[in-house]
Motif scaffolding. Sequence first.
Motif, PDB file in Angstrom:
ATOM      1  N   MET A  70      43.617  36.596  27.647  1.00 60.01           N
ATOM      2  CA  MET A  70      42.420  36.522  28.481  1.00 60.01           C
ATOM      3  C   MET A  70      41.326  35.736  27.766  1.00 60.01           C
ATOM      4  O   MET A  70      40.718  34.835  28.335  1.00 60.01           O
ATOM      5  CB  MET A  70      41.923  37.924  28.817  1.00 60.01           C
ATOM      6  CG  MET A  70      40.691  37.932  29.706  1.00 60.01           C
ATOM      7  SD  MET A  70      39.832  39.518  29.691  1.00 60.01           S
ATOM      8  CE  MET A  70      38.856  39.316  28.211  1.00 60.01           C
ATOM      9  N   TYR A  71      41.067  36.080  26.507  1.00 54.04           N
ATOM     10  CA  TYR A  71      40.034  35.365  25.761  1.00 54.04           C
ATOM     11  C   TYR A  71      40.397  33.897  25.591  1.00 54.04           C
ATOM     12  O   TYR A  71      39.535  33.019  25.687  1.00 54.04           O
ATOM     13  CB  TYR A  71      39.781  36.014  24.398  1.00 54.04           C
ATOM     14  CG  TYR A  71      38.893  37.227  24.471  1.00 54.04           C
ATOM     15  CD1 TYR A  71      37.627  37.166  25.039  1.00 54.04           C
ATOM     16  CD2 TYR A  71      39.313  38.448  23.964  1.00 54.04           C
ATOM     17  CE1 TYR A  71      36.816  38.283  25.109  1.00 54.04           C
ATOM     18  CE2 TYR A  71      38.505  39.568  24.016  1.00 54.04           C
ATOM     19  CZ  TYR A  71      37.255  39.475  24.594  1.00 54.04           C
ATOM     20  OH  TYR A  71      36.448  40.578  24.657  1.00 54.04           O
ATOM     21  N   ARG A  87      42.000  32.044  27.617  1.00 55.14           N
ATOM     22  CA  ARG A  87      41.702  31.403  28.897  1.00 55.14           C
ATOM     23  C   ARG A  87      40.193  31.256  29.098  1.00 55.14           C
ATOM     24  O   ARG A  87      39.729  30.191  29.524  1.00 55.14           O
ATOM     25  CB  ARG A  87      42.296  32.220  30.047  1.00 55.14           C
ATOM     26  CG  ARG A  87      43.806  32.157  30.109  1.00 55.14           C
ATOM     27  CD  ARG A  87      44.403  33.222  31.024  1.00 55.14           C
ATOM     28  NE  ARG A  87      45.837  33.121  31.039  1.00 55.14           N
ATOM     29  CZ  ARG A  87      46.547  32.578  32.015  1.00 55.14           C
ATOM     30  NH1 ARG A  87      45.951  32.111  33.093  1.00 55.14           N
ATOM     31  NH2 ARG A  87      47.863  32.511  31.922  1.00 55.14           N
ATOM     32  N   MET A  88      39.432  32.300  28.796  1.00 54.46           N
ATOM     33  CA  MET A  88      37.984  32.247  28.985  1.00 54.46           C
ATOM     34  C   MET A  88      37.343  31.217  28.069  1.00 54.46           C
ATOM     35  O   MET A  88      36.418  30.518  28.460  1.00 54.46           O
ATOM     36  CB  MET A  88      37.343  33.614  28.717  1.00 54.46           C
ATOM     37  CG  MET A  88      37.552  34.593  29.814  1.00 54.46           C
ATOM     38  SD  MET A  88      36.538  36.098  29.680  1.00 54.46           S
ATOM     39  CE  MET A  88      36.327  36.374  27.960  1.00 54.46           C
ATOM     40  N   GLN A 130      38.303  28.475  27.074  1.00 49.91           N
ATOM     41  CA  GLN A 130      38.477  27.081  27.472  1.00 49.91           C
ATOM     42  C   GLN A 130      37.228  26.560  28.180  1.00 49.91           C
ATOM     43  O   GLN A 130      37.018  25.357  28.257  1.00 49.91           O
ATOM     44  CB  GLN A 130      39.708  26.933  28.370  1.00 49.91           C
ATOM     45  CG  GLN A 130      41.005  27.180  27.623  1.00 49.91           C
ATOM     46  CD  GLN A 130      42.208  27.160  28.523  1.00 49.91           C
ATOM     47  OE1 GLN A 130      42.187  26.637  29.624  1.00 49.91           O
ATOM     48  NE2 GLN A 130      43.301  27.746  28.055  1.00 49.91           N
ATOM     49  N   HIS A 176      34.708  34.305  36.154  1.00 48.35           N
ATOM     50  CA  HIS A 176      35.469  33.678  35.074  1.00 48.35           C
ATOM     51  C   HIS A 176      36.284  34.723  34.312  1.00 48.35           C
ATOM     52  O   HIS A 176      37.447  34.503  33.991  1.00 48.35           O
ATOM     53  CB  HIS A 176      34.523  32.959  34.099  1.00 48.35           C
ATOM     54  CG  HIS A 176      33.766  31.832  34.710  1.00 48.35           C
ATOM     55  ND1 HIS A 176      34.349  30.615  35.005  1.00 48.35           N
ATOM     56  CD2 HIS A 176      32.479  31.735  35.095  1.00 48.35           C
ATOM     57  CE1 HIS A 176      33.447  29.824  35.544  1.00 48.35           C
ATOM     58  NE2 HIS A 176      32.308  30.479  35.611  1.00 48.35           N
ATOM     59  N   ASN A 222      39.142  36.098  36.610  1.00 48.08           N
ATOM     60  CA  ASN A 222      40.254  35.143  36.709  1.00 48.08           C
ATOM     61  C   ASN A 222      41.060  35.102  35.419  1.00 48.08           C
ATOM     62  O   ASN A 222      42.292  35.051  35.447  1.00 48.08           O
ATOM     63  CB  ASN A 222      39.729  33.748  37.052  1.00 48.08           C
ATOM     64  CG  ASN A 222      39.217  33.657  38.471  1.00 48.08           C
ATOM     65  OD1 ASN A 222      39.601  34.441  39.337  1.00 48.08           O
ATOM     66  ND2 ASN A 222      38.332  32.721  38.717  1.00 48.08           N
ATOM     67  N   ALA A 223      40.362  35.132  34.283  1.00 50.40           N
ATOM     68  CA  ALA A 223      41.064  35.102  32.995  1.00 50.40           C
ATOM     69  C   ALA A 223      41.873  36.375  32.788  1.00 50.40           C
ATOM     70  O   ALA A 223      43.019  36.320  32.325  1.00 50.40           O
ATOM     71  CB  ALA A 223      40.061  34.903  31.861  1.00 50.40           C
ATOM     72  N   ALA A 252      45.872  36.489  32.665  1.00 43.18           N
ATOM     73  CA  ALA A 252      46.515  36.985  31.455  1.00 43.18           C
ATOM     74  C   ALA A 252      47.504  38.104  31.764  1.00 43.18           C
ATOM     75  O   ALA A 252      48.594  38.144  31.191  1.00 43.18           O
ATOM     76  CB  ALA A 252      45.462  37.466  30.466  1.00 43.18           C
TER      77      ALA A 252
END
Length: 137
Positions: free
Chosen positions: A31-32, A34-35, A37, A100, A103-104, A108
Amino acid sequence: MAQALSERTIALVKATVPALEAHGLDIVREMYSRMFQNPEIRDLFNQSHHGDTGSQPRALTGAILAYANNIDNLGALGAAVERIAQKHVGLQILPDHYPHVGNALLGAIGHVLGDAATEEIMNAWGEAYWFLANILI
């Protein structure tokens, strides 16, 4: 006031507790990843609290597991949710940031759990995420 979670969502989220116990830290790290990015989101976080030795992924994993375990008794989480809300206010987390994160997180969960992350499970976690996010907002 947020609309109550459906009984089906509560049951599905509680059913994911064993998967969260086994894979929660992997989900949070993904998750992190993805975030982070998104530079706007990444800059909200103290990066020293992340990575292999950082405390934040473990803390969030514990919070997610506590939420899943107590989703049918959210009053038990009142003090923790209050602390998170205060921290978010202090960090100037805005309502625009929550999509955000959602979604992440959902991405994940789907990535780490693979085929076990059925559409029904993903919908339940989406409902559960937005229920809590709306309280924090």
